[in-house]
Design an enzyme around this catalytic site. Structure first.
Site, PDB file in Angstrom:
ATOM      1  CG  ASP A  14      37.985   3.567  31.505  1.00  0.00           C
ATOM      2  OD1 ASP A  14      37.623   4.652  31.018  1.00  0.00           O
ATOM      3  OD2 ASP A  14      37.180   2.773  32.028  1.00  0.00           O
ATOM      4  CB  SER A  15      37.138   6.530  34.818  1.00  0.00           C
ATOM      5  OG  SER A  15      36.149   5.762  34.138  1.00  0.00           O
ATOM      6  CB  CYS A  77      38.647   6.856  29.134  1.00  0.00           C
ATOM      7  SG  CYS A  77      37.407   7.887  29.927  1.00  0.00           S
ATOM      8  CD  GLU A 157      33.440   0.447  36.992  1.00  0.00           C
ATOM      9  OE1 GLU A 157      33.856  -0.116  38.022  1.00  0.00           O
ATOM     10  OE2 GLU A 157      34.183   0.751  36.039  1.00  0.00           O
ATOM     11  CB  CYS A 193      30.827   5.157  27.327  1.00  0.00           C
ATOM     12  SG  CYS A 193      31.387   4.785  29.012  1.00  0.00           S
ATOM     13  CG  HIS A 195      32.265   1.652  31.850  1.00  0.00           C
ATOM     14  ND1 HIS A 195      33.268   2.577  31.754  1.00  0.00           N
ATOM     15  CD2 HIS A 195      32.390   1.080  33.075  1.00  0.00           C
ATOM     16  CE1 HIS A 195      33.965   2.585  32.886  1.00  0.00           C
ATOM     17  NE2 HIS A 195      33.446   1.680  33.701  1.00  0.00           N
TER      18      HIS A 195
HETATM   19  N1  DGL Z   1      34.678   4.459  30.332  1.00  0.00           N
HETATM   20  C1  DGL Z   1      34.676   5.883  30.250  1.00  0.00           C
HETATM   21  C2  DGL Z   1      34.377   6.376  28.852  1.00  0.00           C
HETATM   22  O1  DGL Z   1      34.678   5.701  27.892  1.00  0.00           O
HETATM   23  C3  DGL Z   1      34.006   6.714  31.286  1.00  0.00           C
HETATM   24  C4  DGL Z   1      33.139   6.191  32.331  1.00  0.00           C
HETATM   25  C5  DGL Z   1      33.064   7.196  33.451  1.00  0.00           C
HETATM   26  O2  DGL Z   1      34.011   7.227  34.247  1.00  0.00           O
HETATM   27  O3  DGL Z   1      32.109   7.986  33.504  1.00  0.00           O
HETATM   28  O4  DGL Z   1      33.874   7.458  28.675  1.00  0.00           O
END
Ligand code: DGL
Length: 276
Positions: A14-15, A77, A157, A193, A195
């Protein structure tokens, strides 16, 4: 001594730390498997970047993980799954590459009774329309409304998961989404997402009890179990597998926030910093 191919780890990336919500589901579903998780924390967020940049970053991450000898790659991600799934599949072949959008769409179609589905994600995920396509492939008559909620990534985050600030941001995003689509009342909200599941309690509070929140973690983990069995790639070990953590910046931050996401303590010394 070379280890048997089936005992090689599964790569997950993931990012940042968001994909740890998917890793948690994978570890619960497949406790004997080994995992290598890479969070590209130095370059987060991906969701506000151009498709070209997201693809370039994703290819670099995949190359790093393939070099560590993985048997399968999970794109934990939604942004990368929306933008670069096909490119990664071609580049990584014969290693199978699995994204999180299709499993998320499946979860949404299972959860929604009325077929009115709201999807929230990063700017890129929403602009790409990947969820709309994946949901319509399963339920062509679904009515889908969407909203990019970029600030949720920073909140997650930062470890700000609940409270007035989170709920007031959630309330503004959800109100704007409904105002853009008058007359709709979705019964299902996709946390598109990786997150966002961390903010589920606050988002759910604002969305109300009639809206079911879904994410792709559980369905992705089950889809991967099926693929491992079908392709004869499941480990034959019965002892529990370990997880190895890689990040591109700040082991201490990754360990601190990652501990919340994974619901298991990560020590800074467990995190190897790599350069892409
Ligand atoms: N967690 C990532 C997703 O599922 C992206 C978060 C990001 O880096 O903007 O899209």
């Amino acid at each position: 001594m070379n280890q048997p191919y089936n005992d090689l780890p599964i790569g997950v990336f993931d990012s940042g730390v968001g994909g740890l919500t998917v890793l948690k589901a994978l570890r619960d579903e497949l406790p004997a498997e080994k995992f290598i998780y890479l969070g590209d924390t130095a370059r987060l967020p991906y969701g506000t970047k151009s498709p070209e940049t997201i693809t370039r970053y994703a290819l670099q991450v995949a190359e790093k993980l393939i070099a560590r000898h993985i048997k399968l790659l999970v794109i934990a991600c939604n942004t990368v799954s929306s933008v670069a799934l096909e490119v990664l599949r071609k580049t990584c072949a014969p290693v199978p590459v699995i994204g999180v959008v299709e499993p998320g769409a499946q979860a949404a179609c299972q959860a929604s009774i009325t077929g009115q589905i709201a999807v929230i994600g990063t700017e890129s995920t929403i602009a790409r329309g990947a969820y709309q396509q994946a949901i319509h492939a399963i339920n062509p008559s679904a009515y889908i409304i969407t909203k990019a909620c970029s600030l949720f990534v920073s909140l997650a985050e930062e470890g700000w998961l609940e409270g007035d600030i989170v709920e007031s941001i959630a309330s503004r995003y959800l109100k704007e989404m409904l105002a853009e689509h008058p007359g709709t009342s979705p019964d299902c909200l996709v946390l598109g997402c990786t997150h966002f599941p961390l903010l589920a309690r606050a988002i759910g509070h604002v969305a109300g009890p009639d809206v079911t929140l879904v994410d792709s973690a559980g369905t992705t983990a089950r889809a991967i179990r099926t693929i491992l069995i079908k392709r004869n790639l499941a480990t034959r070990r019965s002892t529990s597998g370990q997880t190895y953590f890689l990040a591109t910046d700040s082991a201490s931050r990754f360990a601190r926030v990652g501990t919340i996401f994974l619901q298991k303590t990560i020590q800074p010394e467990d995190v190897e910093i790599v350069d892409l």
